[in-house]
Motif scaffolding. Structure first.
Motif, PDB file in Angstrom:
ATOM      1  N   ASN A  29       8.317   8.088   5.245  1.00  0.00           N
ATOM      2  CA  ASN A  29       8.263   9.045   4.148  1.00  0.00           C
ATOM      3  C   ASN A  29       6.909   9.082   3.466  1.00  0.00           C
ATOM      4  O   ASN A  29       6.786   9.636   2.372  1.00  0.00           O
ATOM      5  CB  ASN A  29       9.325   8.714   3.092  1.00  0.00           C
ATOM      6  CG  ASN A  29      10.719   8.833   3.663  1.00  0.00           C
ATOM      7  OD1 ASN A  29      11.111   9.891   4.138  1.00  0.00           O
ATOM      8  ND2 ASN A  29      11.462   7.746   3.643  1.00  0.00           N
ATOM      9  N   SER A  30       5.926   8.453   4.061  1.00  0.00           N
ATOM     10  CA  SER A  30       4.614   8.449   3.423  1.00  0.00           C
ATOM     11  C   SER A  30       3.537   8.223   4.476  1.00  0.00           C
ATOM     12  O   SER A  30       3.820   7.835   5.609  1.00  0.00           O
ATOM     13  CB  SER A  30       4.554   7.360   2.340  1.00  0.00           C
ATOM     14  OG  SER A  30       5.027   6.142   2.833  1.00  0.00           O
TER      15      SER A  30
ATOM     16  N   THR B  14      -3.503   7.818   0.390  1.00  0.00           N
ATOM     17  CA  THR B  14      -2.060   7.709   0.629  1.00  0.00           C
ATOM     18  C   THR B  14      -1.442   9.060   0.312  1.00  0.00           C
ATOM     19  O   THR B  14      -1.941   9.815  -0.522  1.00  0.00           O
ATOM     20  CB  THR B  14      -1.410   6.637  -0.265  1.00  0.00           C
ATOM     21  OG1 THR B  14      -1.559   7.026  -1.631  1.00  0.00           O
ATOM     22  CG2 THR B  14      -2.050   5.279  -0.045  1.00  0.00           C
ATOM     23  N   VAL B  15      -0.394   9.364   0.995  1.00  0.00           N
ATOM     24  CA  VAL B  15       0.327  10.615   0.760  1.00  0.00           C
ATOM     25  C   VAL B  15       1.803  10.271   0.643  1.00  0.00           C
ATOM     26  O   VAL B  15       2.353   9.555   1.489  1.00  0.00           O
ATOM     27  CB  VAL B  15       0.109  11.617   1.913  1.00  0.00           C
ATOM     28  CG1 VAL B  15       0.862  12.913   1.619  1.00  0.00           C
ATOM     29  CG2 VAL B  15      -1.371  11.878   2.120  1.00  0.00           C
TER      30      VAL B  15
ATOM     31  N   SER C  74       0.790  -1.218   0.000  1.00  0.00           N
ATOM     32  CA  SER C  74       0.000   0.000   0.000  1.00  0.00           C
ATOM     33  C   SER C  74       0.825   1.272   0.000  1.00  0.00           C
ATOM     34  O   SER C  74       0.259   2.354  -0.125  1.00  0.00           O
ATOM     35  CB  SER C  74      -0.923   0.005   1.240  1.00  0.00           C
ATOM     36  OG  SER C  74      -1.742  -1.142   1.242  1.00  0.00           O
ATOM     37  N   TRP C  75       2.138   1.156   0.199  1.00  0.00           N
ATOM     38  CA  TRP C  75       2.935   2.379   0.200  1.00  0.00           C
ATOM     39  C   TRP C  75       2.808   3.068  -1.153  1.00  0.00           C
ATOM     40  O   TRP C  75       2.840   2.421  -2.204  1.00  0.00           O
ATOM     41  CB  TRP C  75       4.417   2.060   0.458  1.00  0.00           C
ATOM     42  CG  TRP C  75       4.696   1.416   1.773  1.00  0.00           C
ATOM     43  CD1 TRP C  75       5.232   0.193   1.987  1.00  0.00           C
ATOM     44  CD2 TRP C  75       4.460   1.966   3.075  1.00  0.00           C
ATOM     45  NE1 TRP C  75       5.344  -0.070   3.329  1.00  0.00           N
ATOM     46  CE2 TRP C  75       4.869   1.016   4.023  1.00  0.00           C
ATOM     47  CE3 TRP C  75       3.929   3.168   3.529  1.00  0.00           C
ATOM     48  CZ2 TRP C  75       4.777   1.216   5.384  1.00  0.00           C
ATOM     49  CZ3 TRP C  75       3.840   3.372   4.897  1.00  0.00           C
ATOM     50  CH2 TRP C  75       4.259   2.414   5.806  1.00  0.00           C
ATOM     51  N   PRO C  76       2.673   4.366  -1.161  1.00  0.00           N
ATOM     52  CA  PRO C  76       2.485   5.058  -2.455  1.00  0.00           C
ATOM     53  C   PRO C  76       3.734   5.043  -3.322  1.00  0.00           C
ATOM     54  O   PRO C  76       3.634   5.213  -4.545  1.00  0.00           O
ATOM     55  CB  PRO C  76       2.121   6.489  -2.033  1.00  0.00           C
ATOM     56  CG  PRO C  76       2.643   6.636  -0.657  1.00  0.00           C
ATOM     57  CD  PRO C  76       2.570   5.294  -0.025  1.00  0.00           C
ATOM     58  N   SER C  77       4.889   4.867  -2.714  1.00  0.00           N
ATOM     59  CA  SER C  77       6.093   4.791  -3.555  1.00  0.00           C
ATOM     60  C   SER C  77       7.098   3.907  -2.852  1.00  0.00           C
ATOM     61  O   SER C  77       7.488   4.165  -1.714  1.00  0.00           O
ATOM     62  CB  SER C  77       6.692   6.177  -3.787  1.00  0.00           C
ATOM     63  OG  SER C  77       7.118   6.727  -2.576  1.00  0.00           O
TER      64      SER C  77
END
Lengths: 407, 546
Positions: free
Chosen positions: B250-251, B273-274, B226-229
């Protein structure tokens, strides 16, 4: 009155002169006596040597018609006679004849019997009887047929049992795997769809104790489990049906195997009967030949028995000759025993003569010594008397001197 | 003919707090270039902070220092716990008797439990227990006794066919929200969130074929997809605005609908997510009831509340001091220091405390500025390691980096006797005409002072002509002014002053010199007297064009 002054001159010197003379004579006598002893010793040594020479064992000999036997001075014995070579050789020859006869008898009693050989040939001919061989082959084929029947039945039974019991789970698994493989694309698609749907809903990675994963996962898993259960039950049913079919087919094959084996067995039995009949004929002929061979064999055995008896008589005779061949030696030994007694008497005479000789020699020596001793003692006494008489003679001389002397 | 003097009034000097980011010439004069030991007082003025007063009447070990504070309710009993460190190791203390002879007592750790770092200990109030995360096996306090969670008779370790964990249950971060504990770190993994069964800190995910407890609704969420990057690690988890916010380094991950059974149909889901906004460490988190405040690499940020929108608004609360705060954060991160946020609703500020750095940044939470930032002041050389607001006492407890162990934010002098300086420096003032020379003649400081006299200093400086700076000292009046209608205020009475606590008075300071831009300064020594700047009037001649 004592003192020289009391004695005359001769009376006083005569004893001394007499004594000196006595000493000189006594010394000479003693020397003669010692020389006599030494000579006696030498003589005794000579005597001993003579005795040893006279009493030594010189051996003896016996001369008979067989030969001369001798016992040598060192005790070695030469019988001079051996076993009778001619008789011994004759015994050997007869032994050989006897052995040959007995061997011939044995051969005659056994191998040499042509009827016996014919009987054996007949039996072998029976054994090589083609019908018999066919019968045996047919019987073997029948046996093989029976074995094939048994094997077929057993294998069929085992196969049926294996199919019905052990391997059914594996077969069911295969069917199940096949069914699931056919369903797998659909399941994968459904799962991928579910996962993508979950991901799109933000539900990926969620697992709860109530469901293992999400409720949606649980529903999917439940549906899949239902499909799997259905496939599993179908696989079980299909597997059972297949096993039953296989068991039936195995039974059919087993029955066919049994029929084939039975036919082969019957054929073999028939051929076996033919073979047995031929074999009986062959055995009857061989039996007749055997009886003939047996009669001839009995005759042969009789001849062989005679030959054997001859051989045994020859052997006995050879044995007697063999024993007789040692008779000269035995007789020579008996003559030696007689000669041994004579030799003993000769030796005893030698011992006796030597004993006497020795005693006489010793006696002579002893007599010589004793005579020497007596002469010596006699001379001693004589000188003693001369000593004793020398004073008186001196006195007499004194008296004579006095009487006749111008002084 | 000489030009007339022009009066320039700074009506609210420094009321907007520090601004070290914008160009001084164009900066609103209500900002300040310097606001040391200052807060925004209850009237919106720039004033001196309160003092640091030793709090404990007794402690079991005077050599220890408090590094983490927390409040839990243990079987109905409120307990204030502290993680302390010192030459005798790291320990857990309980602070008792807050309103009379406060004392600290040491709580016995279960055998084999050790605390690696007192700075990172978390106290979580959950159900009838106090949960304590130390990096070793998770502990709970019940009836005042610390125990391992695995020693509880109903303990269900996270498991499938075999236990999920290899090792002890030692989460390092987490929260209690929506009736569950949400934990991560340690042997639980840095990309997994384990959530407990409802109101039960001892039942965890049981996906085995035959669950040990049919009522167990514990579970877990793997967030690595699920991490955006790329990949990230979970720093902290918090419930906010009917969401579950997962802070990565970092997210940010925002999960919706965390109530009920998260794994049930229509349960928890990833709502937002950000990227490139995270959290520096688990302690850098506070909530002012409106927004969720946290520290990321760029400074103090906020996650707002939303009613209809899916995405919560992100605020940049430290925009006006961004460079300074970024440097502090970067330095803290490189040195392994811990950054902590402490919210005091009574004082309406959030303190950003950096271990190993004496500067404390104070963010006023009353009202965001138009640009969305908070008004910021700085407390240099403040000996603070952590803080905890105790609502029942309206008390802000502060862990001390000095030998006093525990301080209260109270009084008007530090450590009973040590005065401290309240400093203000205005932005460079051009009086709206930057091309002309200014000749400041007089500066009038309107100051709010307290009961006791104290020393103050006013000074001015022409920017760019340093070190030209002059100062004048004056005494801030002390007294007890009265409020209108106060019973002790009687006109004509002998009493000149009533029972009021502040005196507002203007102090004049003659000035000289000339320059294009003027910096006005004010320093007061805070020694048992309060001080706030009300207004600054500057009388200046405007000269020729340069």
């Amino acid at each position: 009155m004592t003192g020289i002054s009391d004695m005359g001159f001769f009376e006083s010197i005569m004893p001394s002169v007499a004594g000196a003379g006595s000493v000189a004579l006594g010394t000479a006598m003693a020397s003669n006596l010692g020389q006599t002893g030494a000579e006696a010793q030498t003589q005794m040594g000579t005597l001993a040597g003579q005795l040893a020479e006279d009493t030594k064992f010189n051996g003896y000999g016996v001369t008979t018609g067989h030969g001369t036997a001798s016992v040598n001075a060192d005790g070695s014995t030469d019988f001079g006679v051996d076993k009778n070579t001619d008789m011994l050789n004759a015994a050997d020859t007869q032994f050989g004849s006897a052995a040959t006869n007995m061997a011939n008898a044995a051969l005659a009693a056994q191998g040499g019997n042509p009827a016996y050989n014919q009987a054996m040939t007949g039996l072998q001919a029976n054994a090589n009887n083609g019908a018999y061989g066919d019968a045996m082959s047919a019987q073997q084929a029948g046996m093989n047929g029976l074995a094939g029947q048994q094997s077929g039945m057993l294998n069929a039974s085992q196969q049926a049992m294996t199919n019905a019991m052990g391997d059914r789970a594996g077969r069911e698994q295969e069917i199940y795997n096949s069914a699931m493989a056919m369903q797998q694309p659909g399941l994968d698609q459904a799962r991928a769809s579910q996962q993508s749907q979950e991901f799109a809903q933000g539900r990926s990675g969620v697992r709860g104790s109530q469901f293992g994963g999400t409720a949606e996962d649980a529903a999917m898993a439940k549906a899949q489990a239902g499909a799997q259960n259905q496939a599993a039950f179908q696989a079980m049913s299909q597997g059972q049906q297949e096993m039953m079919n296989q068991a039936q087919m195995s039974g059919m094959f087993g029955q066919q195997g049994m029929s084939a084996a039975g036919m082969q067995g019957q054929l073999g039995s028939q051929m076996g009967q033919l073979g047995a009949q031929n074999a009986q004929l062959g055995q009857a002929a061989a039996g007749a030949m055997g009886q003939l061979g047996q009669g001839q064999g009995q005759l042969n055995q009789s001849g062989a028995s005679l030959l054997n008896q001859i051989g045994q008589s020859q052997a006995n005779q050879a044995n007697m000759q063999y024993q007789n061949s040692f008779m000269p030696l035995n007789q020579q030994m008996q003559a030696m025993q007689i000669a041994q007694g004579n030799a003993g008497m000769s030796q005893s005479g030698a011992f006796t003569g030597a004993g006497y000789g020795a005693q006489l020699g010793l006696g002579g020596i002893q007599a010589d010594i004793n005579a020497q001793k007596a002469a010596t003692e006699l001379y001693g006494n004589m000188f003693d008397s001369i000593m004793d008489n020398s004073g008186a003679m001196g006195k007499g001389l004194d008296n004579l001197w006095d009487k006749y002397s111008p002084f | 003919m000489a030009n007339p003097q022009q009066n320039v009034t700074i009506s609210a000097p420094g009321f907007w707090g520090l601004n070290l980011e914008d160009a001084p010439i164009d900066m609103d004069q209500r900002y300040a270039l310097e606001a040391d030991n200052a807060v925004i007082d209850s009237f919106g003025r720039l004033g001196a902070r309160k003092g640091f007063t030793p709090f404990l009447a007794s402690s079991p070990d005077a050599t220890m220092a408090v590094r983490s504070l927390g409040r839990v309710v243990d079987n109905g009993v409120v307990r204030y716990l502290a993680a302390v460190t010192g030459v005798n190791g790291n320990k857990i203390w309980e602070i008792t008797s807050l309103n009379a002879n406060p004392a600290a007592t040491e709580l016995t750790l279960p055998a084999g439990i050790s605390i690696a770092d007192a700075d990172t200990v978390q106290f979580i109030d959950f159900a009838s227990y106090g949960i304590i995360l130390t990096g070793d096996e998770m502990m709970y306090i019940f009836d005042g006794v610390l125990s391992r969670v695995s020693d509880h008779p109903s303990w269900i370790e996270p498991q499938e066919a075999s236990p999920l964990l290899t090792g002890t249950f030692n989460p390092t971060t987490g929260t209690a929200a929506y009736g569950r504990l949400w934990l991560s770190g340690g042997n639980l993994g840095e990309e997994s969130i384990h959530y407990s069964s409802l109101n039960n800190p001892f039942w965890w995910y049981d996906g085995s074929a035959v669950p040990a407890e049919p009522l167990n609704t514990g579970g877990l969420i793997d967030v690595y997809e699920s991490w955006p990057s790329g990949r990230d690690t979970i720093v902290d988890i918090v419930g906010h605005n009917n969401m579950l916010v997962v802070f990565g380094r970092n997210s940010l991950l925002v999960y919706g609908n965390p109530q009920g059974d998260p794994a049930a149909q229509g349960g928890i889901y990833l709502a937002d997510t950000v990227n490139n906004i995270g959290m520096v460490n688990a302690q850098a988190l506070a909530s002012d009831g409106r927004d969720l405040l946290f520290v990321d690499d760029t400074g103090l940020r906020s996650l707002g509340r939303t009613i209809q929108e899916q995405s919560a608004a992100l605020g940049d609360l430290s925009r006006t001091v961004r460079t300074q705060v970024q440097r502090v954060i970067s330095n803290a991160f490189s040195t392994g220091a811990t950054i902590k946020l402490t919210y005091d609703p009574t004082q309406s500020f959030v303190l950003m405390i950096v271990s190993g750095d004496d500067d404390v940044w104070c963010f006023d939470t009353r009202q965001p500025m138009q640009d969305g930032s908070y008004r910021v002041t700085r407390w240099p050389a403040a000996p603070i390691a952590c803080g905890l607001y105790i609502d029942t006492e309206e008390l802000l407890l502060l862990g001390s980096t000095k030998t006093d162990i525990l301080l209260s934010y109270d009084g008007l002098v530090d450590f009973y006797t040590q005065p401290y300086n309240f400093n203000y420096t205005s932005p460079a003032l051009s009086f709206g005409d930057p091309v002309r020379t200014k000749m400041v003649k007089q500066i009038d400081y309107t100051v709010v002072s307290g009961a006791a006299e104290s020393q103050a200093k006013g000074s001015w400086e022409y920017a760019g002509i340093r070190p030209y700076e002059k100062a004048g000292y004056f005494r801030l009046l002390g007294g007890d002014p009265s409020y209108y209608n106060s019973t002790d205020f009687q006109y004509g009475d002998d009493a000149t002053y009533g029972s009021g606590t502040t005196v507002i008075r203007s102090y004049k300071l003659n000035a000289d010199g000339s320059g294009e831009n003027v910096l006005i300064k004010f320093t007061a020594s805070i020694n048992n007297s309060r001080c706030s700047l009300q207004q600054i009037n500057i009388q200046s001649l405007i000269g020729r064009i340069n």
